[in-house]
Design an enzyme around this catalytic site. Sequence first.
Site, PDB file in Angstrom:
ATOM      1  N   LYS A 137     -25.901  27.986   5.685  1.00 59.01           N
ATOM      2  CA  LYS A 137     -25.962  26.567   6.025  1.00 59.01           C
ATOM      3  C   LYS A 137     -24.556  25.996   5.937  1.00 59.01           C
ATOM      4  CE  LYS A 137     -26.050  22.722   4.098  1.00 59.01           C
ATOM      5  NZ  LYS A 137     -25.308  21.930   5.094  1.00 59.01           N
TER       6      LYS A 137
ATOM      7  N   GLY B 270     -18.007  23.924  -2.461  1.00 58.02           N
ATOM      8  CA  GLY B 270     -18.154  22.489  -2.192  1.00 58.02           C
ATOM      9  C   GLY B 270     -17.758  21.689  -3.410  1.00 58.02           C
ATOM     10  N   SER B 271     -18.400  20.539  -3.566  1.00 51.93           N
ATOM     11  CA  SER B 271     -17.989  19.627  -4.633  1.00 51.93           C
ATOM     12  C   SER B 271     -18.592  20.031  -5.976  1.00 51.93           C
ATOM     13  CB  SER B 271     -18.424  18.204  -4.274  1.00 51.93           C
ATOM     14  OG  SER B 271     -19.831  18.157  -4.211  1.00 51.93           O
TER      15      SER B 271
ATOM     16  N   GLU C  59     -17.597  27.946  -5.952  1.00 50.00           N
ATOM     17  CA  GLU C  59     -16.183  27.558  -5.848  1.00 50.00           C
ATOM     18  C   GLU C  59     -16.178  26.056  -5.617  1.00 50.00           C
ATOM     19  OE1 GLU C  59     -13.655  29.208  -6.592  1.00 50.00           O
ATOM     20  OE2 GLU C  59     -14.558  31.206  -6.610  1.00 50.00           O
TER      21      GLU C  59
ATOM     22  N   CYS D  18      -8.977  23.013  -1.711  1.00 48.57           N
ATOM     23  CA  CYS D  18      -9.255  23.007  -3.153  1.00 48.57           C
ATOM     24  C   CYS D  18      -8.060  23.560  -3.928  1.00 48.57           C
ATOM     25  CB  CYS D  18     -10.531  23.760  -3.472  1.00 48.57           C
ATOM     26  SG  CYS D  18     -10.626  25.346  -2.685  1.00 48.57           S
TER      27      CYS D  18
ATOM     28  N   GLU E  53     -10.192  14.891  -8.598  1.00 50.12           N
ATOM     29  CA  GLU E  53      -9.752  15.463  -7.324  1.00 50.12           C
ATOM     30  C   GLU E  53      -9.938  14.433  -6.208  1.00 50.12           C
ATOM     31  OE1 GLU E  53     -12.176  18.607  -5.565  1.00 50.12           O
ATOM     32  OE2 GLU E  53     -10.332  19.670  -5.080  1.00 50.12           O
TER      33      GLU E  53
END
Length: 479
Positions: A172, A225-226, A247, A281, A380
Amino acid sequence: MDKFDNYIGGQWVAADKYVENINPSDLSDVIGLYASASKEQAHEAIDAAEKASEVWGASTPQDRFNALDKIATEIFERAAELGELLAREEGKTQPEATGEVMRAGQIFKFFAGEALRLTGELVDSVRPEVDVEITREPVGVIGLITPWNFPIAIPAWKIAPAIAYGNSVVIKPAELVSGSAWALTEIISRAGLPDGTVNLVMGSGRVVGEEIVASEKVGAVSFTGSVGTGEMIRNKVVARGGKIQLEMGGKNPLVVLDDADLDTAVNCAVQGAFYSTGQRCTASSRIIVTEGIYDRFIEKISAETEALRVGDARDANTQIGPVVDEAQFNIDMNYVEIALKEGAKLVCGGTKADCGKEGYYMKPALFIDTTPEMTINKEEVFGPVASVIKVKDYEEALKVANDTEFGLSSGICTKSLKYSRDFKRRAKAGMVMVNLPTAGVDYHVPFGGRKGSSYGNREQGSYAKEFYTIVKTSYIWAQ
Ligand code: ADP
């Protein structure tokens, strides 16, 4: 307007709903209509993957090599065209986008070879006439949930090891960048894999992502992602006994010591902080500079940041493309406001850039006179925003560098062997860069971080097999 369907069980399947894929460099440019899958379609994809895992799991290393090598070859052949699509939907510059496509090809080539290199171990038992075999088997069905900032490389570095080690996949991608994932899947669809080995279900995290996360049939989930989404997914997958790999974010420091080569240090900082619009990132968002070089460093980095050319991702003159979408643009601007309120000094950028067309253009923002406690040095941003922290000496620089909830990439610019060696050992990060930007990694070695940045096994390189295989220990008595 072209419509792009999901790929389930070896068929292109229409959805009830489609969403527009919009070019962030030019909001009047709609790339296509991309399927938004239902929960039922997510289930169908998982079932198809489960069926295929029996077949593909029994494939030979040669079958796996052939499929991955074929995918890689086509990616290389079409790098310019795929790079243009990527730049158009995500907003990174054309050279960055083409480079990312090449990276996807290299990853498939690497894992084609890895399929041939998977070995086990044969060990003498502690009992007489008994041998012990240690082998690796596919996990089965792997769920892959990917973000928008590397639309083809991240899907590649999850799909390639998954299928190289005999798993089937349900992927996805992030809704903002369905185009690159669709193009990659279309290439994969012609690689000779059994139907259902790779399934693409585009759509929202809430609908499709949550089904993948919840399904008992999905043995492992790899997510990039976050932090918030990652932690939520981890809790759900762990609770049902699945494997999980995350990650997430970074707040990566770049330390610049008095003895650094000034050009190298400024280059690392500008490159690491602002290229790819700061949407990596591994971006250097905290630049920690010792006092002996501080003034010279600030003068040079300010001039170079100010001179960066912001513009349409596909314009050859552009160095910094637009921010990916309106929501991210507003987040970036909000952090600029917070930093100003907390007393950081903005030396350049931090405003909307006028590029002659409607897009999410932002001038890279550089803050100085910031302190480690400021929000800008804690959270971030994920945009073209960086801050400089002045410190007395190496020890203070190291302390500030490690003073973060994250731990992905940590950099230092110095000519001192003593300090670089010490930094390599004491930096609390998964990756350390000496005289190199914190962003920009190789594809044949492990990638990942510590603390709040990552969870589970490393991605990429031959270390990827830790996540994408399970170990079996067999005992054989030569009766
Ligand atoms: P970002 O803020 O960078 O978009 P997210 O963590 O929200 O990061 O998104 C990363 C990926 O996770 C995307 O593919 C997104 O659709 C997916 N996602 C978002 N929410 C969920 C959820 N509740 N369950 C599963 N996947 C999700």
